[in-house]
Design a protein around this motif. Structure first.
Motif, PDB file in Angstrom:
ATOM      1  N   ALA A  15       0.857  -1.187   0.000  1.00 35.68           N
ATOM      2  CA  ALA A  15       0.000   0.000   0.000  1.00 35.68           C
ATOM      3  C   ALA A  15       0.894   1.238   0.000  1.00 35.68           C
ATOM      4  N   ARG A  16       0.579   2.184  -0.886  1.00 30.04           N
ATOM      5  CA  ARG A  16       1.373   3.409  -0.953  1.00 30.04           C
ATOM      6  C   ARG A  16       0.435   4.610  -1.023  1.00 30.04           C
ATOM      7  N   SER A  59       2.480  11.597  -9.567  1.00 26.28           N
ATOM      8  CA  SER A  59       3.823  11.035  -9.490  1.00 26.28           C
ATOM      9  C   SER A  59       3.911   9.615 -10.024  1.00 26.28           C
ATOM     10  N   VAL A  60       5.164   9.213 -10.298  1.00 26.89           N
ATOM     11  CA  VAL A  60       5.479   7.817 -10.577  1.00 26.89           C
ATOM     12  C   VAL A  60       5.528   7.116  -9.224  1.00 26.89           C
ATOM     13  N   VAL A  61       4.703   6.117  -9.039  1.00 26.50           N
ATOM     14  CA  VAL A  61       4.657   5.385  -7.774  1.00 26.50           C
ATOM     15  C   VAL A  61       5.759   4.343  -7.738  1.00 26.50           C
ATOM     16  N   SER A 119       5.010   6.287 -16.959  1.00 30.33           N
ATOM     17  CA  SER A 119       5.626   7.321 -16.135  1.00 30.33           C
ATOM     18  C   SER A 119       5.042   8.715 -16.351  1.00 30.33           C
ATOM     19  N   SER A 120       3.917   8.801 -17.096  1.00 35.81           N
ATOM     20  CA  SER A 120       3.280  10.100 -17.317  1.00 35.81           C
ATOM     21  C   SER A 120       1.859   9.893 -17.841  1.00 35.81           C
ATOM     22  N   TYR A 143       1.906   5.345 -12.860  1.00 36.11           N
ATOM     23  CA  TYR A 143       1.869   6.801 -12.731  1.00 36.11           C
ATOM     24  C   TYR A 143       0.461   7.169 -12.274  1.00 36.11           C
ATOM     25  N   VAL A 144       0.347   8.031 -11.261  1.00 33.38           N
ATOM     26  CA  VAL A 144      -0.943   8.455 -10.727  1.00 33.38           C
ATOM     27  C   VAL A 144      -1.113   9.950 -10.949  1.00 33.38           C
ATOM     28  N   ASP A 145      -2.269  10.321 -11.512  1.00 36.34           N
ATOM     29  CA  ASP A 145      -2.626  11.713 -11.747  1.00 36.34           C
ATOM     30  C   ASP A 145      -3.814  12.049 -10.848  1.00 36.34           C
TER      31      ASP A 145
END
Length: 107
Positions: free
Chosen positions: A14-15, A21-23, A51-52, A84-86
């Motif tokens: 879990a993060r 960001s790039v997780v 990554s984007s 990658y999470v936006d």
């Protein structure tokens, strides 16, 4: 989400994600996430394999103001390049779940 599902269960990591960001980079098994929207309005989070935001779209979370939305893929969905999470507007908290895939592990 049309993608290979990985065979076999593995422990998930879990993060907490607080900014776009790039997780993690590399091949992983994506297990889902939990989105908590702030009280100011609806919230969205978009998840990409890469990554984007120009990489492959894989998942989206949407929650009404002050609501919580979660999604879980038990066996995981293969991501080849990483996560990658936006984060969109009004995200109070977002936690993503993934697990590592061993070199040579089949799908």
């Amino acid at each position: 989400m049309p993608a290979p599902v990985l065979a076999g269960l593995r422990p998930a990591i879990a993060r907490n994600v607080g900014i776009d960001s790039v997780v993690i980079q590399g091949r992983i098994a994506y297990h889902g996430g939990v989105l908590q929207a702030a009280g100011g309005g609806a919230a969205t989070v978009t998840v990409y394999d890469g990554s984007s935001t120009s990489d492959q779209f894989r998942d989206v979370f949407a929650a009404a103001a002050s609501d919580v939305v979660s999604r879980w893929y038990e066996r995981g969905v293969e991501f080849v390049r990483g996560i990658y999470v936006d984060l969109g507007p009004n995200v109070s908290n977002f936690v993503i779940f993934f697990s590592m895939v061993e070199e040579g592990e089949g799908v």
